[in-house]
Write a protein that holds these residues in place. Structure first.
Motif, PDB file in Angstrom:
ATOM      1  N   LYS A  67      15.429  12.565   9.624  1.00 54.20           N
ATOM      2  CA  LYS A  67      15.137  13.469   8.488  1.00 54.20           C
ATOM      3  C   LYS A  67      15.656  12.695   7.317  1.00 54.20           C
ATOM      4  O   LYS A  67      16.471  11.806   7.244  1.00 54.20           O
ATOM      5  CB  LYS A  67      15.725  14.769   8.692  1.00 54.20           C
ATOM      6  CG  LYS A  67      15.419  15.510   9.761  1.00 54.20           C
ATOM      7  CD  LYS A  67      16.119  16.862   9.963  1.00 54.20           C
ATOM      8  CE  LYS A  67      15.794  17.588  11.334  1.00 54.20           C
ATOM      9  NZ  LYS A  67      16.504  18.872  11.370  1.00 54.20           N
ATOM     10  N   ASN A  68      15.049  12.890   6.334  1.00 55.97           N
ATOM     11  CA  ASN A  68      15.277  12.182   4.787  1.00 55.97           C
ATOM     12  C   ASN A  68      16.373  13.160   4.459  1.00 55.97           C
ATOM     13  O   ASN A  68      16.335  13.771   3.077  1.00 55.97           O
ATOM     14  CB  ASN A  68      13.853  12.252   3.850  1.00 55.97           C
ATOM     15  CG  ASN A  68      14.198  11.706   2.675  1.00 55.97           C
ATOM     16  OD1 ASN A  68      15.192  10.571   2.771  1.00 55.97           O
ATOM     17  ND2 ASN A  68      13.566  12.038   1.476  1.00 55.97           N
ATOM     18  N   GLN A  69      17.601  12.993   4.780  1.00 57.62           N
ATOM     19  CA  GLN A  69      18.758  13.803   4.291  1.00 57.62           C
ATOM     20  C   GLN A  69      19.840  12.767   4.206  1.00 57.62           C
ATOM     21  O   GLN A  69      20.173  12.004   5.244  1.00 57.62           O
ATOM     22  CB  GLN A  69      18.974  14.920   5.488  1.00 57.62           C
ATOM     23  CG  GLN A  69      17.853  15.914   5.248  1.00 57.62           C
ATOM     24  CD  GLN A  69      18.207  17.211   6.102  1.00 57.62           C
ATOM     25  OE1 GLN A  69      19.489  17.511   6.194  1.00 57.62           O
ATOM     26  NE2 GLN A  69      17.251  18.393   5.832  1.00 57.62           N
ATOM     27  N   LYS A  70      20.907  13.065   3.266  1.00 53.95           N
ATOM     28  CA  LYS A  70      22.024  12.244   3.193  1.00 53.95           C
ATOM     29  C   LYS A  70      22.912  12.866   2.698  1.00 53.95           C
ATOM     30  O   LYS A  70      22.802  14.099   1.875  1.00 53.95           O
ATOM     31  CB  LYS A  70      21.588  10.830   2.078  1.00 53.95           C
ATOM     32  CG  LYS A  70      20.549  10.054   2.445  1.00 53.95           C
ATOM     33  CD  LYS A  70      20.372   8.882   1.273  1.00 53.95           C
ATOM     34  CE  LYS A  70      19.400   7.659   2.147  1.00 53.95           C
ATOM     35  NZ  LYS A  70      19.125   6.740   1.091  1.00 53.95           N
ATOM     36  N   GLN A  71      24.274  12.449   2.912  1.00 56.76           N
ATOM     37  CA  GLN A  71      25.478  13.217   2.467  1.00 56.76           C
ATOM     38  C   GLN A  71      26.501  12.042   2.247  1.00 56.76           C
ATOM     39  O   GLN A  71      26.624  11.012   2.905  1.00 56.76           O
ATOM     40  CB  GLN A  71      25.953  14.196   3.680  1.00 56.76           C
ATOM     41  CG  GLN A  71      27.159  14.755   3.349  1.00 56.76           C
ATOM     42  CD  GLN A  71      27.081  16.007   2.622  1.00 56.76           C
ATOM     43  OE1 GLN A  71      27.270  15.782   1.106  1.00 56.76           O
ATOM     44  NE2 GLN A  71      26.710  17.277   2.910  1.00 56.76           N
ATOM     45  N   LYS A  72      27.693  12.497   1.196  1.00 59.29           N
ATOM     46  CA  LYS A  72      28.447  11.547   1.175  1.00 59.29           C
ATOM     47  C   LYS A  72      29.756  12.297   0.639  1.00 59.29           C
ATOM     48  O   LYS A  72      29.688  13.471   0.063  1.00 59.29           O
ATOM     49  CB  LYS A  72      28.323  10.477   0.196  1.00 59.29           C
ATOM     50  CG  LYS A  72      28.294  10.877  -1.346  1.00 59.29           C
ATOM     51  CD  LYS A  72      27.919   9.670  -2.235  1.00 59.29           C
ATOM     52  CE  LYS A  72      27.861  10.126  -3.736  1.00 59.29           C
ATOM     53  NZ  LYS A  72      27.465   9.038  -4.709  1.00 59.29           N
ATOM     54  N   ILE A  73      30.913  11.743   1.004  1.00 57.40           N
ATOM     55  CA  ILE A  73      32.205  12.274   0.806  1.00 57.40           C
ATOM     56  C   ILE A  73      33.309  11.410   0.417  1.00 57.40           C
ATOM     57  O   ILE A  73      33.175  10.307   1.040  1.00 57.40           O
ATOM     58  CB  ILE A  73      32.630  13.194   2.138  1.00 57.40           C
ATOM     59  CG1 ILE A  73      33.959  14.106   1.417  1.00 57.40           C
ATOM     60  CG2 ILE A  73      33.078  12.434   3.175  1.00 57.40           C
ATOM     61  CD1 ILE A  73      34.118  15.125   2.571  1.00 57.40           C
ATOM     62  N   LEU A  74      34.144  11.542  -0.623  1.00 60.21           N
ATOM     63  CA  LEU A  74      35.110  10.660  -1.010  1.00 60.21           C
ATOM     64  C   LEU A  74      36.680  10.865  -0.316  1.00 60.21           C
ATOM     65  O   LEU A  74      36.901  11.903  -0.142  1.00 60.21           O
ATOM     66  CB  LEU A  74      35.363  10.652  -2.518  1.00 60.21           C
ATOM     67  CG  LEU A  74      36.464   9.812  -2.938  1.00 60.21           C
ATOM     68  CD1 LEU A  74      35.833   8.526  -3.019  1.00 60.21           C
ATOM     69  CD2 LEU A  74      37.005  10.091  -4.674  1.00 60.21           C
ATOM     70  N   LEU A  75      36.635   9.923   0.575  1.00 59.82           N
ATOM     71  CA  LEU A  75      37.830   9.997   1.695  1.00 59.82           C
ATOM     72  C   LEU A  75      39.178  10.030   1.057  1.00 59.82           C
ATOM     73  O   LEU A  75      39.274   8.818   0.543  1.00 59.82           O
ATOM     74  CB  LEU A  75      37.766   9.172   2.868  1.00 59.82           C
ATOM     75  CG  LEU A  75      36.566   9.468   3.941  1.00 59.82           C
ATOM     76  CD1 LEU A  75      36.293   8.522   4.647  1.00 59.82           C
ATOM     77  CD2 LEU A  75      36.429  10.988   4.418  1.00 59.82           C
ATOM     78  N   GLN A  76      39.994  10.802   0.785  1.00 62.90           N
ATOM     79  CA  GLN A  76      41.281  10.865   0.165  1.00 62.90           C
ATOM     80  C   GLN A  76      42.428  10.206   1.075  1.00 62.90           C
ATOM     81  O   GLN A  76      42.408  10.446   2.181  1.00 62.90           O
ATOM     82  CB  GLN A  76      41.530  12.307  -0.449  1.00 62.90           C
ATOM     83  CG  GLN A  76      40.447  12.825  -1.381  1.00 62.90           C
ATOM     84  CD  GLN A  76      40.655  14.118  -1.637  1.00 62.90           C
ATOM     85  OE1 GLN A  76      40.136  15.121  -1.220  1.00 62.90           O
ATOM     86  NE2 GLN A  76      41.731  14.796  -2.467  1.00 62.90           N
ATOM     87  N   HIS A  77      43.488   9.959   0.128  1.00 66.07           N
ATOM     88  CA  HIS A  77      44.729   9.510   0.758  1.00 66.07           C
ATOM     89  C   HIS A  77      45.133  10.609   1.574  1.00 66.07           C
ATOM     90  O   HIS A  77      45.424  11.693   0.857  1.00 66.07           O
ATOM     91  CB  HIS A  77      45.633   9.127  -0.253  1.00 66.07           C
ATOM     92  CG  HIS A  77      47.021   8.279  -0.019  1.00 66.07           C
ATOM     93  ND1 HIS A  77      47.094   7.427   1.112  1.00 66.07           N
ATOM     94  CD2 HIS A  77      48.233   8.589  -0.435  1.00 66.07           C
ATOM     95  CE1 HIS A  77      48.524   7.303   1.163  1.00 66.07           C
ATOM     96  NE2 HIS A  77      49.039   7.974   0.324  1.00 66.07           N
ATOM     97  N   GLY A  78      45.615  10.480   2.954  1.00 62.88           N
ATOM     98  CA  GLY A  78      46.135  11.535   3.820  1.00 62.88           C
ATOM     99  C   GLY A  78      45.149  12.640   4.414  1.00 62.88           C
ATOM    100  O   GLY A  78      45.676  13.477   4.791  1.00 62.88           O
TER     101      GLY A  78
END
Length: 200
Positions: A153-164
């Motif tokens: 599917k034409n779907q995307k997601q992103k997340i900023l992975l934090q320290h800890g």
């Protein structure tokens, strides 16, 4: 994200055909700082060669494999033999197991030395991991973006992975989604990523 202060508070990512939970403050800053320093200095890091379209390159990050057994792990034509879990890895593993449904046997570690180190699009769907694998990913050090894209599917997601932080991917996530850590010219400092898995 700042509203989440408890170590067990999680965010369910809105990803159809997948099951991904994010714990932004799984370790507080002091504990995360301490673990980052120990892991960076004590883990037996290695840099393997990878072959892409017939050409051999150095893998764009350092890696290591640790486990409570001697089972090897193979990905991208690289077969890794595990070291025995360290005390720190066992502490982290137990803390994850207290809030997850997995009892993990193995940890693949990645050291991204700066923004030029990366991990291309892939799914953690190797046969050693079985069906509907659970992957628990802990991040220490510099924040990095983590991208998802659906396989069909034409779907995307992103997340900023934090320290800890802790990211748990389970269910049909690996069957239906790819993920990557892209390069970044803005990132100058290292990040350590621990991906706990079950290899029977």
């Amino acid at each position: 994200m700042d509203l989440f202060t408890s170590q067990n508070d999680d965010i369910q990512l809105k990803m159809p055909d997948g099951d991904v939970r994010y714990y932004p403050a799984f370790f507080d800053k002091n504990k995360a700082d301490h673990l980052f320093k120990i892991l960076k200095e004590s883990i037996e890091w290695q840099q393997d060669d990878i072959k892409i379209f017939g050409k051999v390159y150095k893998q764009p990050r350092l890696t290591a494999l640790y486990a409570n057994n001697k089972n090897t792990y193979t990905y991208s034509n690289i077969t890794m033999k595990p070291h025995k879990f360290t005390e720190e890895l066992l502490i982290i593993k137990e803390k994850i197991e207290n809030i997850s449904s997995g009892i993990f046997t193995t940890c693949l570690l990645n050291l991204y030395r700066d923004g030029q180190d990366s991990n291309g699009w892939h799914a953690d769907n190797e046969k050693e991991l079985g069906t509907e694998p659970i992957i628990a990913s802990v991040s220490f050090g510099e924040e990095r973006w983590f991208h998802f894209k659906h396989k069909t599917k034409n779907q995307k997601q992103k997340i900023l992975l934090q320290h800890g932080s802790l990211l748990i991917m389970q269910g049909k996530t690996q069957e239906n989604w790819l993920h990557q850590v892209p390069k970044s010219k803005k990132v100058m400092k290292p990040r350590i990523n621990l991906t706990f898995r079950i290899i029977d």
